[in-house]
Design a protein around this motif. Structure first.
Motif, short mmCIF file in Angstrom:
data_model
loop_
_atom_site.label_atom_id
_atom_site.label_comp_id
_atom_site.label_asym_id
_atom_site.label_seq_id
_atom_site.Cartn_x
_atom_site.Cartn_y
_atom_site.Cartn_z
N ILE A 1 40.64 35.52 44.72
CA ILE A 1 39.51 36.08 43.99
C ILE A 1 40.04 37.13 43.02
O ILE A 1 40.73 38.06 43.41
CB ILE A 1 38.50 36.71 44.98
N VAL A 2 39.69 36.95 41.75
CA VAL A 2 40.25 37.84 40.72
C VAL A 2 39.24 38.95 40.39
O VAL A 2 38.06 38.69 40.20
CB VAL A 2 40.61 37.05 39.44
N LEU A 3 39.75 40.16 40.36
CA LEU A 3 38.97 41.30 39.86
C LEU A 3 39.23 41.38 38.37
O LEU A 3 40.39 41.41 37.94
CB LEU A 3 39.43 42.59 40.55
N LYS A 4 38.15 41.36 37.59
CA LYS A 4 38.31 41.33 36.14
C LYS A 4 37.62 42.51 35.49
O LYS A 4 36.67 43.06 36.03
CB LYS A 4 37.70 40.03 35.57
N ASP A 5 38.11 42.84 34.29
CA ASP A 5 37.39 43.74 33.40
C ASP A 5 36.82 42.83 32.32
O ASP A 5 37.56 42.39 31.44
CB ASP A 5 38.36 44.76 32.79
N ASP A 6 35.53 42.50 32.43
CA ASP A 6 34.96 41.42 31.62
C ASP A 6 35.79 40.16 31.80
O ASP A 6 35.82 39.62 32.88
CB ASP A 6 34.84 41.82 30.15
N ALA B 1 35.50 37.58 39.90
CA ALA B 1 35.31 36.38 39.07
C ALA B 1 34.49 35.31 39.77
O ALA B 1 33.88 34.47 39.10
CB ALA B 1 36.68 35.83 38.66
N ASN B 2 34.44 35.30 41.10
CA ASN B 2 33.63 34.29 41.79
C ASN B 2 32.17 34.71 41.93
O ASN B 2 31.39 34.06 42.62
CB ASN B 2 34.24 33.96 43.15
N GLY B 3 31.81 35.84 41.32
CA GLY B 3 30.41 36.26 41.35
C GLY B 3 30.00 37.01 42.61
O GLY B 3 28.84 37.36 42.78
N MET B 4 30.97 37.22 43.51
CA MET B 4 30.67 37.93 44.75
C MET B 4 30.13 39.33 44.50
O MET B 4 30.56 40.00 43.56
CB MET B 4 31.98 38.13 45.51
N VAL C 1 42.48 41.95 36.11
CA VAL C 1 42.93 43.27 36.56
C VAL C 1 43.82 43.13 37.79
O VAL C 1 44.92 43.69 37.85
CB VAL C 1 41.73 44.20 36.84
N MET C 2 43.35 42.39 38.78
CA MET C 2 44.17 42.10 39.96
C MET C 2 43.55 40.94 40.72
O MET C 2 42.47 40.46 40.38
CB MET C 2 44.32 43.32 40.87
#
Ligand code: C2O
Ligand code: CU
Length: 550
Positions: A363-368, A317-320, A372-373
């Motif tokens: 930092i969030v891992l997203k599906d769109d 989500a932070n664009g990394m 997700v986590m």
């Protein structure tokens, strides 16, 4: 195959189709990410999901409440004679499939699931290239299934035991007798022993159920685990390892208000099968939207999409950036920088993510847009001796000239008059029809997957690894009428992250996707199929046979 109403409507990009769930329902539109246009862009389709009053609203579950679980690594404490050479001993394991109650989230009561060794995901196998091993897979499940069987599907008739299992090692170069042929299932109380020679490159493989006609339900119930092969080549690279190498098995589920698994059914009680499954609860390693504490340094994540139908678009989500270093069958030639990872069911992606400089961040891992986590980066700086090299492992391209045969194979969907999908086929043939694909061992072939549907189908071949050659949009209606392939655009080369060895390929709608395959390892009967599990269970699977040399 003629153009059905649904196809017509869908082609116009205006239609939805109904996915009915038990009970009385309120209609709600949810986006359907696995339906995408030829270039992978959404074409404005949505699935109409009726919200089940018994369905749990995932917004009620606090995200990042549970720590990410790591499946335990199996240790063998027995040796047995190798089936290939009885003078040699190989590790032996015994795994029971059992019903278990597991807490999926801090605030949920335990959920009934079926797991290998009573765990979801199952425990992780770890071995080295060329080190064979034996597994006794014991079915200790109850006699009744707890998910809705469609007895009209091939192999799932009322004359069959309700609960049947057979284990397949996805991505394994395995002799046919141990490969988990879908009809080699067995009921509770029985067991079978499989031999995995593991003569192949380091890669993330996946063991999962493959029983004819109920595979989608068995995997949904939890019969799924990781199998990691390592090798010297990978050892020599200084990529993150040990506690900095983390598997992430991602899948979606739907839960009821008691936290139990819900699986949707059609509005026809005689035929409850639904054409796709999209859950609204994201799970990683079996927990709902968990968190992982990480150090500010590089990590290797082995990602597997273990979902029934959902294709993810993963991003931080932070664009990394994320560096992809591996795909289904091992390392890529070189790392590929990604901001977004598209991953279809059964695909694997190895990522290196560097959290250095992000001390104290979450930092969030997203599906769109969907969580997700979460990664929680600790505040203290650490020394990171790992290194991401410019080049990883050579993947020499197979030459098209080496192919002795080219096959054209269609992906077909059949709808009823109301637009409801009732059947999916490969090359217009049913599972039970005689074998039509009989490649000779140690020869190379090009397979053209001609997708006549509006959906992406992740196509998987057992036994082999392959390379993606290209994709090309074609005129579908003309093809349906005349079998003439008229292309509407240029060849699209594989994506950079598809330049490694693959065993599952995303076949985009209205495209011809070409792969080049060398049939190596073993002669015998295997299968190829769509890895959308709902499709696979409803005829989108075919046997194939590797035969003797000419
Ligand atoms: Cu993941 Cu036929 O397999
Ligand atoms: Cu499919």
């Amino acid at each position: 195959m003629s153009l059905t109403r649904r196809e017509f409507l869908r082609f116009g990009g205006m239609a939805g189709f109904a996915l009915h769930l038990p009970g009385g329902w309120n209609e709600r539109i949810v986006p359907c990410p696995s339906i995408a246009g030829p270039e992978g862009h959404a074409i404005g389709l949505s699935v109409r999901v009726r919200a089940n009053p018994q369905a749990l609203d995932p917004a009620k579950l606090e995200p990042f409440a549970d720590a990410l679980p790591l499946p335990p690594i199996l240790r063998s404490n027995a040796l047995r004679a190798s089936p290939e050479d009885p003078s040699r001993k190989v590790p032996f394991y015994r795994i029971e499939m059992r019903e278990v109650l597991v807490k999926l989230h801090r605030d949920l009561p335990p959920t009934r699931q079926w797991g290998y060794a009573g765990m979801v995901p199952g425990p992780t196998f770890e071995t080295r290239s060329g080190n064979g091993l034996l597994v006794e897979w014991a079915n200790r499940l109850p006699a009744q299934h707890f998910l809705p069987i469609d007895h009209r599907l091939h192999g799932a008739g009322l004359d069959q035991p309700e609960v049947r299992t057979v284990v397949h090692l996805h991505g394994g170069r395995t002799p046919p007798s141990s490969d988990g042929y879908p009809e080699d299932w067995y009921p509770p109380g029985r067991a079978t022993t499989s031999f995995y020679p593991n003569r192949q490159d380091a890669a993330t493989l996946w063991y999962h159920d493959h029983a004819m006609g109920i595979n989608r339900l068995n995997i949904y119930a939890g019969l799924s685990g990781l199998f990691i092969i390592r090798d010297q080549f990978e050892d020599r690279l200084q990529i993150p390892r040990g506690r900095h190498e983390i598997p992430l098995m991602i899948f979606d589920r739907m839960l009821d208000t008691h936290g139990q698994l819900l699986y949707p059914v059609s509005d026809n009680p005689q035929s409850p099968w639904v054409a796709d499954f999209f859950g609204n609860v994201m799970m990683v390693n079996g927990k709902v939207v968990p968190y992982l504490e990480v150090e500010p340094r590089k990590y290797r994540f082995r990602i597997l999409n273990g979902s029934n139908s959902r294709l993810y678009q993963l991003l931080l989500a932070n664009g990394m950036p994320m560096m992809q270093i591996g795909t289904d069958q091992g390392l890529l030639p070189a790392p590929v920088e990604l901001r977004r990872l598209a991953i279809a069911p059964a695909e694997r992606a190895d990522l290196v993510v560097d959290f250095a400089g992000h001390q104290g961040e979450q930092i969030v891992l997203k599906d769109d847009a969907v969580n997700v986590m979460q990664f929680r980066v600790s505040r203290t700086k650490v020394l990171d001796a790992s290194h991401l090299p410019r080049y990883l492992r050579p993947v020499p391209r197979l030459s098209e000239a080496s192919a002795v045969r080219t096959r054209v194979l269609t992906l077909d969907e059949y709808d009823d008059l109301s637009g409801k999908t009732i059947l999916m086929l490969l090359n217009g043939t049913y599972w039970h029809q005689p074998i039509t694909e009989k490649p000779r061992i140690n020869t190379t072939e090009i397979w053209n997957f001609v997708n006549l549907t509006d959906e992406i189908h992740p196509i998987h071949l057992h036994l082999v690894r392959f390379q993606v050659l290209d994709r090309r949009v074609f005129e579908r209606f003309e093809y349906q009428r005349t079998r003439n392939l008229r292309y509407l655009g240029p060849l699209t080369p594989p994506e950079p992250q598809e330049m490694g060895w693959k065993d599952t390929v995303r076949v985009q709608p209205h495209t011809v996707t070409r792969v080049i395959v060398r049939f190596e390892g073993y002669k015998g009967r295997y299968v190829w199929h769509c890895h959308n599990l709902e499709h696979e269970d409803n005829e989108m699977m075919r046997p194939y046979e590797v035969i003797e040399p000419a």
